[in-house]
Motif scaffolding. Structure first.
Motif, PDB file in Angstrom:
ATOM      1  N   LEU A  14       0.832  -1.201   0.000  1.00  0.00           N
ATOM      2  CA  LEU A  14       0.000   0.000   0.000  1.00  0.00           C
ATOM      3  C   LEU A  14       0.870   1.255   0.000  1.00  0.00           C
ATOM      4  CD1 LEU A  14      -2.787  -1.041   2.554  1.00  0.00           C
ATOM      5  CD2 LEU A  14      -2.960  -0.887   0.060  1.00  0.00           C
ATOM      6  N   MET A  15       1.941   1.248   0.778  1.00  0.00           N
ATOM      7  CA  MET A  15       2.790   2.431   0.865  1.00  0.00           C
ATOM      8  C   MET A  15       3.644   2.604  -0.390  1.00  0.00           C
ATOM      9  SD  MET A  15       5.559   3.566   3.767  1.00  0.00           S
ATOM     10  CE  MET A  15       6.760   2.319   3.324  1.00  0.00           C
ATOM     11  N   LEU A  16       4.421   1.565  -0.727  1.00  0.00           N
ATOM     12  CA  LEU A  16       5.301   1.663  -1.888  1.00  0.00           C
ATOM     13  C   LEU A  16       4.496   1.652  -3.183  1.00  0.00           C
ATOM     14  CD1 LEU A  16       8.222  -0.686  -0.771  1.00  0.00           C
ATOM     15  CD2 LEU A  16       8.145   1.814  -0.733  1.00  0.00           C
ATOM     16  N   GLY A  17       3.389   0.894  -3.197  1.00  0.00           N
ATOM     17  CA  GLY A  17       2.546   0.864  -4.385  1.00  0.00           C
ATOM     18  C   GLY A  17       1.924   2.208  -4.676  1.00  0.00           C
ATOM     19  N   ALA A  18       1.618   2.966  -3.619  1.00  0.00           N
ATOM     20  CA  ALA A  18       1.046   4.301  -3.800  1.00  0.00           C
ATOM     21  C   ALA A  18       2.045   5.213  -4.516  1.00  0.00           C
ATOM     22  CB  ALA A  18       0.658   4.890  -2.447  1.00  0.00           C
ATOM     23  N   PHE A  19       3.318   5.107  -4.129  1.00  0.00           N
ATOM     24  CA  PHE A  19       4.346   5.898  -4.803  1.00  0.00           C
ATOM     25  C   PHE A  19       4.538   5.415  -6.236  1.00  0.00           C
ATOM     26  CE2 PHE A  19       5.506   6.921  -0.423  1.00  0.00           C
ATOM     27  CZ  PHE A  19       5.802   8.272  -0.526  1.00  0.00           C
ATOM     28  N   SER A  20       4.522   4.097  -6.397  1.00  0.00           N
ATOM     29  CA  SER A  20       4.724   3.523  -7.729  1.00  0.00           C
ATOM     30  C   SER A  20       3.679   4.035  -8.715  1.00  0.00           C
ATOM     31  CB  SER A  20       4.658   1.994  -7.655  1.00  0.00           C
ATOM     32  OG  SER A  20       4.786   1.417  -8.933  1.00  0.00           O
ATOM     33  N   ALA A  21       2.450   4.200  -8.215  1.00  0.00           N
ATOM     34  CA  ALA A  21       1.357   4.631  -9.082  1.00  0.00           C
ATOM     35  C   ALA A  21       1.502   6.078  -9.525  1.00  0.00           C
ATOM     36  CB  ALA A  21       0.024   4.438  -8.373  1.00  0.00           C
ATOM     37  N   THR A  22       2.272   6.864  -8.780  1.00  0.00           N
ATOM     38  CA  THR A  22       2.392   8.293  -9.095  1.00  0.00           C
ATOM     39  C   THR A  22       3.687   8.636  -9.828  1.00  0.00           C
ATOM     40  OG1 THR A  22       3.427   8.786  -6.952  1.00  0.00           O
ATOM     41  CG2 THR A  22       1.021   8.878  -7.057  1.00  0.00           C
ATOM     42  N   LEU A  23       4.571   7.650  -9.997  1.00  0.00           N
ATOM     43  CA  LEU A  23       5.866   7.914 -10.610  1.00  0.00           C
ATOM     44  C   LEU A  23       5.917   7.384 -12.035  1.00  0.00           C
ATOM     45  CD1 LEU A  23       8.191   6.866  -7.630  1.00  0.00           C
ATOM     46  CD2 LEU A  23       7.520   9.189  -8.266  1.00  0.00           C
ATOM     47  N   THR A  24       6.659   8.085 -12.867  1.00  0.00           N
ATOM     48  CA  THR A  24       6.899   7.588 -14.216  1.00  0.00           C
ATOM     49  C   THR A  24       7.993   6.532 -14.152  1.00  0.00           C
ATOM     50  OG1 THR A  24       8.634   9.209 -14.703  1.00  0.00           O
ATOM     51  CG2 THR A  24       6.342   9.874 -15.125  1.00  0.00           C
ATOM     52  N   ALA A  25       8.233   5.834 -15.264  1.00  0.00           N
ATOM     53  CA  ALA A  25       9.271   4.806 -15.297  1.00  0.00           C
ATOM     54  C   ALA A  25      10.642   5.403 -14.972  1.00  0.00           C
ATOM     55  CB  ALA A  25       9.285   4.137 -16.671  1.00  0.00           C
ATOM     56  N   ALA A  26      10.900   6.595 -15.486  1.00  0.00           N
ATOM     57  CA  ALA A  26      12.195   7.246 -15.240  1.00  0.00           C
ATOM     58  C   ALA A  26      12.345   7.659 -13.783  1.00  0.00           C
ATOM     59  CB  ALA A  26      12.348   8.463 -16.156  1.00  0.00           C
ATOM     60  N   GLN A  27      11.246   8.018 -13.143  1.00  0.00           N
ATOM     61  CA  GLN A  27      11.289   8.438 -11.742  1.00  0.00           C
ATOM     62  C   GLN A  27      11.314   7.255 -10.788  1.00  0.00           C
ATOM     63  OE1 GLN A  27       7.664  10.682 -11.785  1.00  0.00           O
ATOM     64  NE2 GLN A  27       8.641  12.600 -12.436  1.00  0.00           N
ATOM     65  N   SER A  28      10.743   6.129 -11.221  1.00  0.00           N
ATOM     66  CA  SER A  28      10.653   4.958 -10.350  1.00  0.00           C
ATOM     67  C   SER A  28      12.022   4.370 -10.029  1.00  0.00           C
ATOM     68  CB  SER A  28       9.798   3.874 -11.020  1.00  0.00           C
ATOM     69  OG  SER A  28       8.466   4.286 -11.137  1.00  0.00           O
TER      70      SER A  28
END
Length: 212
Positions: free
Chosen positions: A137-151
């Motif tokens: 839930l925590m890391l997935g939330a960030f993953s959903a808001t980041l582009t591939a380059a930002q991830s």
């Protein structure tokens, strides 16, 4: 650099609270030789990195989708964690000083000790389904808001936090363990064992409540 630092901060916030991983690393640093404590830290780091990567890419959804998988982890994890805690209650701290006898002992028991350390590191990292779901839930939330380059820099920051935390924790505690008497180390060993057993009982209680 901004996303790397963000990942580093999130990673530290994720692993810093006291849990089974930290107790396992702390106990090892307090009661084992520095060499064995470092092996423990590295083993935990490997499994923690794997866990955070899995959480980042959503493995927790499997736990939520398949109830039998969550129940299996709760039941098996609880039993194994209790066994680990019981083992700590029976174990004795090792001498902090170096010597030929201990070196020979380390060499003779390397394979068995390494296997036990790796398996225990796996259990304290992966046998808590709630931690997996919370991490997702925590890391997935960030993953959903980041582009591939930002991830990429973000997740590298998360993994860096794991390496720095567990290595730093081990080195700091190992450096000051000589200040504690064998009796104090034995008490700390037993306290860690009791707390870990409590974690195991909690997992089994959650399993029982889910089944009933």
């Amino acid at each position: 650099m901004g996303f790397y630092l963000q990942g580093l901060t999130v990673g530290l916030a994720y692993i810093a609270p006291i849990g089974m991983q930290n107790l396992f690393v702390i106990n090892s640093a307090m009661t084992k030789t520095r060499r064995r404590a470092m092996i423990t830290a590295i083993s935990v780091i490997v499994f923690d990195v794997a866990l955070s990567l899995s959480c980042f890419f959503g493995i927790g959804t499997l736990m939520q989708r398949y109830e039998w998988l969550q129940l299996a982890v709760l039941a098996l994890g609880g039993l194994v964690v209790i066994r680990i805690g019981a083992g700590l209650l029976r174990s004795k701290p090792e001498a902090a000083g170096s010597g030929v006898t201990r070196a020979n002992h380390d060499q003779g028991g390397n394979a068995e000790d390494l296997g036990k350390t790796i398996s225990t590191a796996c259990v304290v990292t992966w046998c808590n389904p709630q931690a997996i779901i919370d991490g997702t839930l925590m890391l997935g939330a960030f993953s959903a808001t980041l582009t591939a380059a930002q991830s990429t820099p973000f997740i590298v920051g998360v993994e860096t936090a794991s390496v720095c935390w567990f290595i730093g924790l081990t080195l700091i505690i190992s450096a000051f363990r000589d200040r504690f008497s064998p009796k104090v180390l034995d008490v700390l060993n037993k306290v860690c064992g009791v707390v870990i057993i409590a974690y195991g009982v909690k997992l089994l209680a959650e399993f029982a409540m889910a089944v009933l």
